[in-house]
Design an enzyme around this catalytic site. Sequence first.
Site, PDB file in Angstrom:
ATOM      1  N   SER A 155      43.378  47.910  36.926  1.00 52.07           N
ATOM      2  CA  SER A 155      41.968  48.298  37.112  1.00 52.07           C
ATOM      3  C   SER A 155      41.720  49.209  35.880  1.00 52.07           C
ATOM      4  CB  SER A 155      42.034  49.097  38.574  1.00 52.07           C
ATOM      5  OG  SER A 155      40.815  49.314  38.776  1.00 52.07           O
ATOM      6  N   ASP A 246      35.357  41.111  43.634  1.00 55.78           N
ATOM      7  CA  ASP A 246      35.506  42.258  42.471  1.00 55.78           C
ATOM      8  C   ASP A 246      34.110  42.394  42.110  1.00 55.78           C
ATOM      9  OD1 ASP A 246      35.667  43.881  40.432  1.00 55.78           O
ATOM     10  OD2 ASP A 246      37.790  43.213  40.138  1.00 55.78           O
ATOM     11  N   HIS A 276      39.686  43.269  44.630  1.00 51.35           N
ATOM     12  CA  HIS A 276      40.225  44.313  43.535  1.00 51.35           C
ATOM     13  C   HIS A 276      41.288  45.226  44.058  1.00 51.35           C
ATOM     14  CE1 HIS A 276      39.189  46.579  39.724  1.00 51.35           C
ATOM     15  NE2 HIS A 276      39.826  47.751  40.422  1.00 51.35           N
TER      16      HIS A 276
END
Length: 311
Positions: A155, A246, A276
């Site tokens: 991320s 996502d 995500h």
Amino acid sequence: MPLSPDAQRVVDASAARMAKPMHQTPVGELRALLAAGAIPATTPIHHREDVVVPSPAGGVPVRIYRPSGDVGLPVVQWMHSGGFAVGGLDQNEEYLRKLSIAAGVVLVSVDYRLAPENPYPAALDDCRSVWEWIKSWPGDLGTADVDRVALAGESAGGTLVFTLSQQLRDRGLPLPTAQVCLYGTGTMRITNPEHETVLLSPDDCHWFWDMYVPDRAARDSPYVDPGAAADLSGLPRAFVATAEIDPTRDGTEEYAYRLRAAGVPVELRRYEGMMHGFATMTAALAPAGDLFERIVDFLTRVLSPAVWMTE
């Protein structure tokens, strides 16, 4: 495709723990929630040590994992997730122990400074300081082979992988052997507003970005927004994983395609039905286990002495 049943259960459980969406939760409270949810470490590892890497800002805490006493192990520098505003060394403790052992690497996890107290470029500066420290072959890394080093992150940490690689190239500094990005945003924009969960929504993205880079003019820099770079040639080979659900998915995949077009070898894999944040949830999600094995395979291949010696 909707979330898989297992992923939906994970998202529902996360929603039950959170009184409000992330962007409506005070940062301190969100940090405490994340810390409380950290998976306890149960995997024994040969050696684990916390040190402080010297830096212009007063030092960067790192945690070093060594899987064995073998000589000449390659190194992986890991940057954690958390929107540049939450997270730390305890966040991925169990995952990183397993990764260090499975891939046979000395793993250096970076506790970079967090926004909003420390906005851009603090996190990037810290990651670069750790990179330069690794390449200096410090005594804390013992007999590790600092000629074979990969950057990896999840991320926000994956975005730091992209931006740090560009900055190292532009400054003429030693480049990593490879870069591994787990759904780190390849561009600072929402490309899939239809794909949101409690683990990341478009509003969450904007909230994190506003804390990390409050100066909107600075967002034109490729060291903030990797996709802003005009030239992606000469960057390290990459493994990029994305999640179907996502809000930034397509932008990250577009960055991977641009890397390929610039002549950079890229392995890109999208995980359907995943959201995500799934990558480190190996105990709950089978696709996370598959991704873990693919990361291990990639690192083993690209960091092997045979591959390195031929390039």
